[in-house]
Motif scaffolding. Sequence first.
Motif, PDB file in Angstrom:
ATOM      1  N   TRP A 118     -19.192   0.894 -16.747  1.00 33.06           N
ATOM      2  CA  TRP A 118     -18.818   2.169 -17.481  1.00 33.06           C
ATOM      3  C   TRP A 118     -18.066   3.095 -16.440  1.00 33.06           C
ATOM      4  CZ3 TRP A 118     -20.478   7.063 -15.362  1.00 33.06           C
ATOM      5  CH2 TRP A 118     -20.603   8.226 -16.310  1.00 33.06           C
ATOM      6  N   VAL A 119     -17.299   4.069 -16.961  1.00 37.55           N
ATOM      7  CA  VAL A 119     -16.740   4.811 -16.091  1.00 37.55           C
ATOM      8  C   VAL A 119     -16.695   6.337 -16.483  1.00 37.55           C
ATOM      9  CG1 VAL A 119     -14.013   5.555 -15.281  1.00 37.55           C
ATOM     10  CG2 VAL A 119     -14.639   3.182 -15.522  1.00 37.55           C
ATOM     11  N   LEU A 150      -7.811   3.672 -18.688  1.00 39.35           N
ATOM     12  CA  LEU A 150      -9.253   3.638 -18.962  1.00 39.35           C
ATOM     13  C   LEU A 150      -9.463   3.325 -20.757  1.00 39.35           C
ATOM     14  CD1 LEU A 150     -11.925   3.753 -18.634  1.00 39.35           C
ATOM     15  CD2 LEU A 150     -11.868   6.380 -18.208  1.00 39.35           C
ATOM     16  N   TYR A 157     -16.864   4.890 -21.649  1.00 38.76           N
ATOM     17  CA  TYR A 157     -16.349   5.973 -20.632  1.00 38.76           C
ATOM     18  C   TYR A 157     -17.019   7.227 -21.173  1.00 38.76           C
ATOM     19  CZ  TYR A 157     -13.478   7.386 -24.327  1.00 38.76           C
ATOM     20  OH  TYR A 157     -12.912   7.719 -25.641  1.00 38.76           O
TER      21      TYR A 157
END
Length: 232
Positions: A118-119, A150, A157
Motif C-alpha cells: 500500500w502507498v 503509482l 493507494y
Amino acid sequence: MSNLQIGGLTPLTSTDFPGCLAAVVFCQGCPWRCGYCHNPHLIPRHGENQLEWPTVMRFLRHRRGRLDAVVFSGGEPTLQDGLEQAITEVSELGFKVGLHTGGTYPSRLGEMLPLLSWVGMDIKSTFTDYDKVTGTPASGEKARKSARLLLASGVPYEFSTTVHPLYNTQDSLLQLAEELQQLGAKHYLLQEFRPQGCTDETVNLHSARELLDDAVCSRIEAMFESFSVRRA
C-alpha cells in the motif's frame, strides 16, 4: 543489513495503513521544505536522536502476530539508498509493507512499488503550484510522474492533501481534484492543517476549516470512488 537512517518509531497505529494495525518507521531526511511540515526534525539527513536499524528489527521480530504491517514514513523515505533492503527485511518477517511518500524521486518509487502492499502519497497542491509549497523548483512534475507510476502499478493507494489557506483556495482544491481525476485516481483524502509539530508561527496562525465547507467537499467527493475529510 539495511543502513536506513531512522528518526523515530511509532509502535502501534490503526490509521497509517488502512485496515491494518501497523508500526511506523520514520525515515530521516527530506529535500523539500514545506511550510506546514509537522515533522521538521526529520528534514535534516542526520537527526539528533536516531535509532539503529537492528534495534527496529528486534522490535518487529517481537511484534510478529500482533502487528499486520510496517509503514515507512518520514521525512521522505525514498531519499535513502537503504530503503529497498529495509522493505525486503520487513517483508521476510511476514509483514505487509506500506509507504508514505511525497513522490519526490519518481524513479526510486518505481523501483519500490513491486515490493509494497500500500502507498499513501501526499499531493501538495495543483502541480503547477508545487514550488510555492515545497520551496523546490520542478517538484510538481516529479510528483505528477510519481502519481502516474503509482496508478499504473496496481498497488493499493490513497492520495491525500493537507489543506492550508496559504497554499490552497477552494478553486485550487477543485482544480487539483480534477487533475487527480484526469490521472485516473479513485481514492482521495483531504486533511485540515494541524499546528502540532509545525515550527512556523506564521503558518500556525491560519485555519483551513473555512476552505472545506460542505459545498466544496460534495463537489470533490463526486469525482472519486472513495473520499474523506480528516478534520483538525
